[in-house]
Design an enzyme around this catalytic site. Structure first.
Site, short mmCIF file in Angstrom:
data_model
loop_
_atom_site.label_atom_id
_atom_site.label_comp_id
_atom_site.label_asym_id
_atom_site.label_seq_id
_atom_site.Cartn_x
_atom_site.Cartn_y
_atom_site.Cartn_z
N GLU A 128 0.82 -1.21 0.00
CA GLU A 128 0.00 0.00 0.00
C GLU A 128 0.86 1.26 0.00
OE1 GLU A 128 -2.08 -3.09 2.70
OE2 GLU A 128 -0.06 -2.60 2.01
N CYS B 223 -2.11 -4.04 7.14
CA CYS B 223 -1.71 -4.21 8.54
C CYS B 223 -2.20 -3.03 9.37
CB CYS B 223 -0.20 -4.38 8.65
SG CYS B 223 0.74 -2.93 8.13
N TRP C 73 20.85 -36.82 -16.50
CA TRP C 73 19.65 -36.11 -16.07
C TRP C 73 18.45 -36.81 -16.70
CZ3 TRP C 73 20.38 -32.74 -12.31
CH2 TRP C 73 21.60 -32.10 -12.21
N ARG D 252 12.49 -23.35 -6.26
CA ARG D 252 13.39 -23.26 -5.10
C ARG D 252 13.43 -21.82 -4.58
NH1 ARG D 252 19.09 -26.37 -6.59
NH2 ARG D 252 18.30 -28.53 -6.56
N THR E 65 20.34 -38.24 0.29
CA THR E 65 20.54 -37.49 -0.95
C THR E 65 21.91 -36.81 -0.95
OG1 THR E 65 18.17 -37.16 -1.27
CG2 THR E 65 19.64 -35.60 -2.37
N ASP F 197 24.11 -38.15 -3.99
CA ASP F 197 24.19 -37.22 -5.12
C ASP F 197 25.09 -36.02 -4.87
OD1 ASP F 197 22.36 -38.90 -6.28
OD2 ASP F 197 20.62 -37.63 -5.88
N LEU G 188 21.96 -27.79 -4.00
CA LEU G 188 20.68 -27.36 -3.45
C LEU G 188 20.63 -25.85 -3.19
CD1 LEU G 188 19.85 -30.34 -1.05
CD2 LEU G 188 18.86 -29.87 -3.29
#
Length: 399
Positions: free
Chosen positions: A57, A83, A178, A192, A204, A208, A212
């Site tokens: 706003e 708010c 892949w 993500r 993981t 791998d 991340l």
């Protein structure tokens, strides 16, 4: 300007503004605002900035002012109730009132107990006409993580899985890079980036060794890393631990108050090993949290996943993006903790390989996890499927 079509058109623009805040506002909600003259002419637009900075706003009012427009008697379209309290910024209800806004259209009331209904009441007390419910489904979709945290105390949990068309995520020898194409992987980085945290399991990291992190997305914030690691097996040299961001590791060991020791009877050599691991993780910037699940007989120690998810809510996480293996995905499904699946299905048929989740067999089809398809679209050559747990979003609405 009085027709529903015209009001919807303005709120659609406000939602478009809110979309611009997708990657920046956590832990605050993504909110957009459009201000119009009584005639319907747009004079100001804005969206919420990073936490601690201006809300939608105020940004829209500043925009109108910078263009030399008066907001006296104007209408504001806001995707969430303004708010009404002094937090890191002054109340938006006050800003709208002081600007001479005459009418406010809202998509939704704010589920935050500090605001819920109070913003509307303050606007009305200043003589401002308030209308609620315009395009509420679209506004809820944009902030379902915030609504879930405020209403239920836990984040919206989204599991991202890349698989072949026959549901396999990796070959039996572990090869998975892949299965899906470049476009699907780039799209995954967008998902993500919008999350507050990326959650994975130690399996993981060991198999791998993924980074991340978020790549190829213009975002001022890095999602936190969350690792489920029952027995503190995470290697300090794991790629995922090498980036500056908040990092949390949940283990199935009871820890003392400063997470420097395990509160179990054990031989001194083993205790020293745990203490060294805890110290190394802490030196790396990882906060280690011990929340063991009550053991059944001699079962392997497990993290209490429900308690973990509630703790993530306490840490201000709205959306958690899960990239895990079959074991952790299965455990989260069994615990009823996944709200949504983000599936990338490649046009490949692999045959016997590693599945999306490890679950015990069902005896009745009626006990299957029921889902609602939200969208299906091609991303490059791959099919992207969004599917929510049935009833997951409806539980976030006012009843």
């Amino acid at each position: 300007m009085h027709s529903t079509v015209e009001h919807n058109s303005m709120m659609r623009l406000a939602l478009d503004e809110a979309q611009k805040a997708l990657f920046i506002t956590s832990p605050n909600p993504r909110v957009g605002c459009v201000i119009t003259r009584p005639s319907g002419e747009i004079i100001g637009v804005g969206h919420t900035q990073v936490a601690g900075q201006a809300h939608a706003e105020v940004m829209a009012l500043r925009d109108a002012q910078s263009r030399g427009h008066s907001t006296q008697g104007a209408t504001a379209y806001v995707t969430l109730e303004p708010c009404s309290h002094h937090g890191r910024t002054p109340p938006c209800t006050q800003a709208l009132s002081q600007a001479g806004i005459a009418r406010v259209f809202l998509s939704l009331t704010d589920p935050n107990p500090r605001v819920n209904g109070l913003g509307v009441a303050q606007l009305k007390s200043h003589g401002i006409e308030v209308h609620i419910g315009l395009m509420e489904s679209e506004a809820l979709e944009l902030n379902k993580g915030f609504f879930k945290r405020m209403r239920l105390g836990s984040p919206w949990m989204r599991s991202k899985i890349a698989a072949s068309l026959d549901g396999q995520t990796a070959l039996l020898n572990g090869q998975s890079q892949w299965i899906t194409g470049d476009a699907a992987r780039a799209d995954g980085h967008l998902w993500r980036a919008r999350a507050c945290a990326i959650l994975t399991g130690v399996g993981t990291l060991l198999s791998d060794n993924p980074r991340l992190d978020v790549r190829g997305v213009d975002s001022p914030r890095a999602p936190a890393l969350v690792v489920v690691d029952s027995l503190l097996s995470t290697p300090i040299e794991a790629h995922a631990l090498q980036f500056k961001r908040s990092m949390y590791l949940y283990c199935a060991l009871p820890l003392n108050e400063d997470s420097s020791d395990v509160l179990l009877e054990m031989d001194e050599q083993r205790r020293r090993q745990y203490q060294e691991r805890l110290r190394a993780l802490k030196d790396k910037g990882v906060e280690v949290i011990g929340i063991p699940f009550a053991k059944k007989n001699d079962s392997k120690p497990q993290v209490d996943l429900t308690a973990m998810v509630l703790d993530l809510g306490q840490k201000g996480m709205n959306e958690v993006h899960i990239e895990a293996g079959a074991t952790l995905n299965g455990a989260l499904i069994q615990s009823g903790l996944i709200d949504e699946f983000l599936l990338y299905m490649a046009p490949k048929w692999i045959g016997p390989a590693k599945p999306m989740s490890t679950l015990p067999p069902l005896e009745q089809l009626a006990n299957a996890l029921a889902l609602d398809f939200q969208s299906l679209s091609l991303v490059g050559e791959d099919l992207r499927i969004l599917a929510e747990k049935k009833g997951a979003k409806s539980a976030l609405r006012d009843h």
